[in-house]
Design a protein around this motif. Structure first.
Motif, PDB file in Angstrom:
ATOM      1  N   SER A  78       0.842  -1.301   0.067  1.00 26.43           N
ATOM      2  CA  SER A  78      -0.179  -0.039  -0.040  1.00 26.43           C
ATOM      3  C   SER A  78       0.897   1.227   0.111  1.00 26.43           C
ATOM      4  O   SER A  78       0.238   2.393   0.055  1.00 26.43           O
ATOM      5  CB  SER A  78      -0.785   0.024   1.361  1.00 26.43           C
ATOM      6  OG  SER A  78      -1.884  -1.085   1.025  1.00 26.43           O
ATOM      7  N   TRP A 153      -4.834   4.350   2.516  1.00 22.93           N
ATOM      8  CA  TRP A 153      -4.851   4.012   1.290  1.00 22.93           C
ATOM      9  C   TRP A 153      -6.357   3.945   0.676  1.00 22.93           C
ATOM     10  O   TRP A 153      -6.798   4.407  -0.588  1.00 22.93           O
ATOM     11  CB  TRP A 153      -4.449   2.600   1.328  1.00 22.93           C
ATOM     12  CG  TRP A 153      -4.279   1.858  -0.260  1.00 22.93           C
ATOM     13  CD1 TRP A 153      -3.408   1.767  -0.717  1.00 22.93           C
ATOM     14  CD2 TRP A 153      -5.233   1.231  -0.977  1.00 22.93           C
ATOM     15  NE1 TRP A 153      -3.309   1.304  -1.958  1.00 22.93           N
ATOM     16  CE2 TRP A 153      -4.667   0.971  -2.211  1.00 22.93           C
ATOM     17  CE3 TRP A 153      -6.577   1.146  -0.754  1.00 22.93           C
ATOM     18  CZ2 TRP A 153      -5.548   0.251  -3.165  1.00 22.93           C
ATOM     19  CZ3 TRP A 153      -7.246   0.295  -1.628  1.00 22.93           C
ATOM     20  CH2 TRP A 153      -6.860   0.066  -2.868  1.00 22.93           C
ATOM     21  N   GLU A 156      -7.557   7.482  -0.552  1.00 24.91           N
ATOM     22  CA  GLU A 156      -6.693   7.743  -1.811  1.00 24.91           C
ATOM     23  C   GLU A 156      -7.062   6.743  -3.167  1.00 24.91           C
ATOM     24  O   GLU A 156      -7.007   7.168  -4.391  1.00 24.91           O
ATOM     25  CB  GLU A 156      -5.267   7.361  -1.934  1.00 24.91           C
ATOM     26  CG  GLU A 156      -4.367   8.326  -0.469  1.00 24.91           C
ATOM     27  CD  GLU A 156      -4.264   9.501  -1.110  1.00 24.91           C
ATOM     28  OE1 GLU A 156      -3.300   9.563  -1.988  1.00 24.91           O
ATOM     29  OE2 GLU A 156      -4.859  10.439  -0.524  1.00 24.91           O
ATOM     30  N   HIS A 157      -8.105   5.753  -2.730  1.00 25.92           N
ATOM     31  CA  HIS A 157      -8.577   4.595  -3.848  1.00 25.92           C
ATOM     32  C   HIS A 157      -9.823   4.555  -3.463  1.00 25.92           C
ATOM     33  O   HIS A 157     -10.074   3.130  -3.322  1.00 25.92           O
ATOM     34  CB  HIS A 157      -7.596   3.472  -3.973  1.00 25.92           C
ATOM     35  CG  HIS A 157      -6.168   3.873  -3.979  1.00 25.92           C
ATOM     36  ND1 HIS A 157      -5.115   4.026  -2.954  1.00 25.92           N
ATOM     37  CD2 HIS A 157      -5.255   3.709  -5.292  1.00 25.92           C
ATOM     38  CE1 HIS A 157      -4.042   4.001  -3.554  1.00 25.92           C
ATOM     39  NE2 HIS A 157      -3.849   3.943  -4.628  1.00 25.92           N
ATOM     40  N   GLN A 160     -12.149   1.158  -4.828  1.00 25.45           N
ATOM     41  CA  GLN A 160     -11.051  -0.065  -5.232  1.00 25.45           C
ATOM     42  C   GLN A 160     -10.914  -1.040  -3.769  1.00 25.45           C
ATOM     43  O   GLN A 160     -11.223  -0.618  -2.821  1.00 25.45           O
ATOM     44  CB  GLN A 160      -9.643   0.554  -5.587  1.00 25.45           C
ATOM     45  CG  GLN A 160      -9.768   1.548  -6.855  1.00 25.45           C
ATOM     46  CD  GLN A 160      -8.366   1.726  -7.070  1.00 25.45           C
ATOM     47  OE1 GLN A 160      -7.523   1.073  -6.732  1.00 25.45           O
ATOM     48  NE2 GLN A 160      -8.288   2.677  -7.775  1.00 25.45           N
ATOM     49  N   SER A 162      -8.716  -3.202  -1.778  1.00 28.86           N
ATOM     50  CA  SER A 162      -7.503  -2.874  -1.028  1.00 28.86           C
ATOM     51  C   SER A 162      -6.545  -4.161  -1.628  1.00 28.86           C
ATOM     52  O   SER A 162      -7.135  -5.317  -1.829  1.00 28.86           O
ATOM     53  CB  SER A 162      -7.217  -3.020   0.226  1.00 28.86           C
ATOM     54  OG  SER A 162      -7.911  -4.144   0.803  1.00 28.86           O
TER      55      SER A 162
END
Ligand code: HAS
Length: 540
Positions: A78, A153, A156-157, A160, A162
């Motif tokens: 990550s 993470w 930021e995504h 999505q 992980s």
């Protein structure tokens, strides 16, 4: 590149291997004492070294190694830690280390000879309990570092899934945080006040129940990092892919759900817990076997698919295509094989009637030397052989690779002899946790002696294994040629994974419900029908 993250992981691994050195020495001494072949000098007590062995290897080696490995896995998949995670991570490390030194000093001073389960009514010096509190609280800081990185993470995504290794690391640490609430409860509210003399007595049943609320998920906290390597790293080492991202995640979620509400299978012979609740928790114990069977299925599948890709023919031809000369594969693979008999032993333990035969015998010691000290530990060694050089900027040389395979063979032979004779002696009734005695030359006890001698032989071979692994680890950390050793991560194709598998609201709600169902009534019973609490005993 990410020097800060590397140092953080490495610091944990160094403490873990120092614990292996000291704890392993204690192990050698204790098999020799137990076989009747050695009397400890200077008034050192058998139970004292047994406590050193259990605490250093069962609690310290594992916790430090696992936290170091989880940090490294999250950073690898990550991205580098933020300042916040680095600070939390180091705070966690130092608090755990200070706690370890406090508890270890008390054990070495013979003021905490209470074995690694520190059951009441055996009482230790209060500094021992305070040290353990530090270890647990420190690990929560480390957990906060990981969860903060994971949340970052996800922010930021958005939308999505992980990375698989990060997800697995987070499940493992969440499992640990929820489990340690139990041990924190008994230490803070029962054992510390009692050892400080603030309260005079301790309720033994409640304390043991809180311990096993923690103690069973503890064994899956040990196992899951090994499964991380099996699912997401070994496939890359053999040149393949993860069999199924969804299956891997589901198996970790099932561990999270079912590894906590099962502590009573360690207390099947204890009075004061209604048979119905023991039955329920045994059923849940068998549920927690399912993710291990899923794991076995998916590993076989990965191995077979890869072997066939390489042109294997026939039913088992793929076995020949696996990279047997690569320690990164072979060492953990031996661990996987060991888990077949080890897991079968676990099923025996968990079956109420058979548990009456094996409980408190040295069979149980044999069981956890196969599960923890072979399956898990060999996988940890296999991880170290690439992780340590990866972190120190060195390489795993051909010589070290060969030595690592020899080490695993030595370990397997030593553990095979020791653990088999432990299982056999256990079936003949030999108690666990007992120093050498012929029990007044009772025929039954005399029948155990050959098995104890075999344990001493196995234990001595194992000690050679410990010297070898320490030699390899020191070489990889400080002397191997400089270079780049990769942290292998297999492709898992997580794009198609159902989003529900990462919806924490669902899984944490089911988990809370299961814990409440399994434990609420028994706890109310314990409080309402509490037998007179104990004043406690000291072995020192
Ligand atoms: Fe256990 C006691 C039940 C797993 C550790 N256990 C202990 C203690 C420890 C421990 C430390 O129900 C002692 C605690 C103390 O001091 O008192 N255990 C189980 C069950 C499982 C189990 C049902 N235990 C573990 C693991 C541990 C561990 C894992 C550490 C890491 N255990 C018990 C019970 C007791 C107990 C009772 C209390 C006994 C008493 O009375 O005191 C299960 O999770 C096991 C399921 C596993 C399987 C095996 C699946 C196989 C796999 C291998 C795949 C291999 C491949 C390669 C693919 C069913 C995944 C093959 C390739 C070829 C080509 C062949």
């Amino acid at each position: 590149s990410d020097t800060r993250g590397r140092s953080l992981s490495l610091a944990h691994l160094y403490v873990a291997y120092s614990a292996l050195a000291l704890g392993g020495l204690a192990g050698l001494l204790q098999v020799l004492v137990r076989s009747g072949g050695l009397t400890l000098p200077a008034g050192i007590d058998y139970y004292q070294i047994l406590t050193v062995h259990g605490v250093l290897l069962g609690l310290i080696l594992t916790t430090f190694f696992i936290i170091g490995f989880l940090h490294a896995s999250i950073i690898r998949t990550s991205g580098p830690y933020s300042n916040r995670s680095i600070v939390l991570g180091w705070l966690g490390f130092w608090i755990m280390l200070i706690g370890t030194i406090m508890s270890a000093s008390m054990i070495l001073l013979n003021e905490a000879t209470v074995l690694y389960t520190f059951y009441a009514p055996l009482m230790a010096h209060w500094l021992f309990y305070l040290g353990l509190t530090f270890v647990v609280v420190g690990s929560w800081f480390s957990g906060a570092a990981m969860i903060s990185a994971y949340r970052h993470w996800r922010k930021e995504h958005p939308g999505q899934t992980s990375p698989l290794l990060t997800f697995m690391a987070i499940i493992t640490i969440v499992l640990w945080i929820i489990a340690t609430l139990g041990v924190a409860g008994t230490v803070l509210f029962q054992l510390l006040p009692w050892s400080l003399g603030i309260v005079e007595r301790v309720d033994v049943l409640t304390s043991r129940t809180l311990f096993w609320y923690f103690g069973h998920p503890l064994v899956y906290f040990w196992l899951l990092p090994a499964y991380m390597a099996w699912y997401a790293i070994i496939p890359k080492v053999i040149g393949g892919r993860v069999f199924s991202d969804s299956l891997a995640r589901l198996s970790f979620l099932l561990f999270l759900l079912f590894s906590i509400p099962v502590g009573f299978h360690h207390q099947l012979v204890e009075p004061g817990i209604d048979a119905f609740w023991k039955y329920l928790q045994v059923v849940l114990t068998f549920m927690v076997v399912i993710p291990s069977l899923m794991t076995a299925f998916s590993l076989f599948a990965t191995f077979e698919i890869r072997g066939r890709e390489l042109g294997a023919k026939g039913l088992f031809g793929w076995l020949r295509k696996l990279p047997w000369k690569d320690a990164r594969f072979t060492v953990p693979f031996i661990g996987m094989l060991a888990f077949i008999p080890a897991g079968a032993g676990g099923l025996i333990n968990a079956s109420n009637q058979m548990n009456q035969v094996v409980h408190n015998t040295i069979w149980v010691t044999g069981h956890f030397h196969l599960t923890l000290a072979t399956t898990v530990v060999l996988t940890f060694f296999g991880i170290s052989y690439w992780l340590i050089p990866h972190l120190t900027g060195r390489v795993l040389t051909k010589e070290m690779n060969r030595l690592a395979i020899i080490q695993a063979i030595v370990w397997t032979v030593g553990m095979g002899i020791m653990s088999l004779s432990m299982h056999a002696a256990g079936l003949l009734g030999a108690p666990r946790r007992s120093a050498f005695s012929t029990y007044g030359d009772a025929p039954q006890a005399l029948a155990w002696i050959p098995y104890q001698a075999a344990q001493a032989i196995g234990g001595t071979i194992l000690f050679i294994g410990i010297i070898l692994v320490l030699y390899i680890v020191v070489s990889l950390a400080f002397f191997s040629p400089k270079g780049t050793e990769t942290f292998p991560v297999a492709d898992s194709g997580s794009a198609k994974t159902p989003k529900a598998l990462e919806d924490w609201r669902i899984w944490l709600t089911i988990l809370t419900a299961l814990i409440l169902i399994a434990y609420s009534v028994p706890f109310i019973d314990m409080i309402q029908q509490a037998p007179p609490a104990s004043k406690g005993y000291r072995l020192w």
